[in-house]
Structure formats: structure tokens, C-alpha cells
Motif scaffolding. Structure first.
Motif, mmCIF file in Angstrom:
data_model
loop_
_atom_site.group_PDB
_atom_site.id
_atom_site.type_symbol
_atom_site.label_atom_id
_atom_site.label_comp_id
_atom_site.label_asym_id
_atom_site.label_seq_id
_atom_site.Cartn_x
_atom_site.Cartn_y
_atom_site.Cartn_z
ATOM 1 N N GLY A 1 0.819 -1.199 0.000
ATOM 2 C CA GLY A 1 0.000 0.000 0.000
ATOM 3 C C GLY A 1 0.857 1.256 0.000
ATOM 4 N N PHE A 2 0.459 2.249 -0.780
ATOM 5 C CA PHE A 2 1.143 3.535 -0.804
ATOM 6 C C PHE A 2 0.205 4.582 -1.405
ATOM 7 N N ARG A 3 0.585 5.827 -1.237
ATOM 8 C CA ARG A 3 -0.123 6.961 -1.855
ATOM 9 C C ARG A 3 0.941 7.991 -2.193
ATOM 10 N N GLU B 1 1.496 11.756 -4.619
ATOM 11 C CA GLU B 1 0.887 12.801 -5.443
ATOM 12 C C GLU B 1 1.909 13.377 -6.407
ATOM 13 N N THR C 1 7.155 4.473 -3.053
ATOM 14 C CA THR C 1 6.213 4.318 -4.161
ATOM 15 C C THR C 1 6.466 3.001 -4.873
ATOM 16 N N TYR D 1 -1.292 0.066 -10.748
ATOM 17 C CA TYR D 1 -1.749 0.815 -9.584
ATOM 18 C C TYR D 1 -2.814 1.819 -10.028
ATOM 19 N N ARG D 2 -3.557 2.363 -9.063
ATOM 20 C CA ARG D 2 -4.560 3.381 -9.371
ATOM 21 C C ARG D 2 -3.870 4.708 -9.658
ATOM 22 N N ILE E 1 -2.914 11.387 -8.509
ATOM 23 C CA ILE E 1 -2.741 10.676 -7.254
ATOM 24 C C ILE E 1 -2.576 9.190 -7.546
ATOM 25 N N SER F 1 -1.970 5.339 -6.096
ATOM 26 C CA SER F 1 -2.213 4.598 -4.851
ATOM 27 C C SER F 1 -2.399 3.124 -5.148
ATOM 28 N N ASN F 2 -2.264 2.348 -4.074
ATOM 29 C CA ASN F 2 -2.541 0.923 -4.139
ATOM 30 C C ASN F 2 -3.209 0.513 -2.839
#
Length: 148
Positions: free
Chosen positions: A34-36, A38, A63, A135-136, A145, A147-148
Motif C-alpha cells: 500500500g502507498f499513496r 501525489e 512508491t 496501480y490506481r 494521485i 495509490s494501491n
């Protein structure tokens, strides 16, 4: 039982089936973390993403596994893929590199489309091969943005 009471039961059964956790398509080589992150498209580092068909590599330690490739596929649609080759465990040669609109793995010289994530030169040897881990990537104004 009347038809009216069977319909909700069937709908519930279909919903539960659709939500099943099928692990047959999971890549055994890449752990999903999981990550986010920008991306500000106003920054010079990410300015190539303002043009359709351009990709950038984000090698931030937080990331993805080995970083992320982000591609502007047009019409404000961005796609993001793991930079580690999906067809072997991460190692010294597994971080792929961008060659135009393709990612190349130096370990086996496999190539992948940055538009779709699909392996372009899948061997016909009976073994199972994986496409890139996606990933999204969502655009919100001048931010993309990831994220996963």
C-alpha cells in the motif's frame, strides 16, 4: 417459496460470488504494497506527463516496490505500473527502464506496453507469464494521485 422471496436470495448469492477473493491471477513474484503518492503536473520533473504518450519513472522509495511508471494515455487518463519486472522476483536487474512508450527488463530483455501493461514479447514455451502490476492513478486538477 414465492418468486418474490427467491429474487433477493439470488441477488445476494450473485453479489457474494462477485466479491469472492480469487487469487489465481495474483503475481507470485511481486508483493502488493500500500502507498499513496501525489504528482504535481506543474513541476518541471513531471511536465512530460502533460503530453499524451509520455511516461515518467518515479523512483521514490515509498512508491511501489521498485518505483512506478506513469503514462499519460490521453483524454486525461493516466496509468501507473510497477517498475519491477513482473516475471521474476525483484533483484539487481529487475528495475525496468523506459524506452519511449515501452518498459524494458534488462534481465531477460522482455518488453511491456506502458499504455496497457501487457507483455509484448511473451514466449510461447508453455510457461505462465504476467503483465505489469497496475496501480490506481486518478487526476484531480493539476495532481495525479497514485495509490494501491
Amino acid at each position: 417459496m414465492s418468486r418474490i422471496s427467491i429474487l433477493p436470495a439470488l441477488l445476494l448469492l450473485l453479489l457474494l460470488q462477485a466479491c469472492s477473493n480469487n487469487t489465481n491471477n495474483r503475481n507470485p513474484y511481486l508483493q502488493e504494497i500500500g502507498f499513496r503518492f501525489e504528482i504535481n503536473l506543474n513541476l518541471p520533473l513531471y511536465s512530460p506527463l502533460t503530453t499524451t504518450g509520455n511516461a515518467v519513472y518515479i523512483g521514490n522509495n515509498a512508491t511501489g516496490i521498485r518505483g512506478v511508471f506513469v503514462m499519460n494515455t490521453g483524454f486525461d487518463i493516466f496509468r501507473a505500473f510497477e517498475a519491477s519486472c513482473p516475471n521474476h522476483a525483484p533483484n539487481s536487474c529487475s528495475t525496468m527502464r523506459i524506452e519511449g512508450q515501452v518498459a524494458r527488463c534488462d534481465c531477460e530483455d522482455y518488453t511491456y506496453s506502458l499504455f496497457t501493461g501487457q507483455q509484448l514479447d511473451r514466449p510461447d514455451d508453455g510457461n505462465r507469464y504476467f503483465d505489469m502490476l497496475e496501480y490506481r492513478a486518478n487526476r484531480n486538477g493539476n495532481l495525479v494521485i497514485l495509490s494501491n
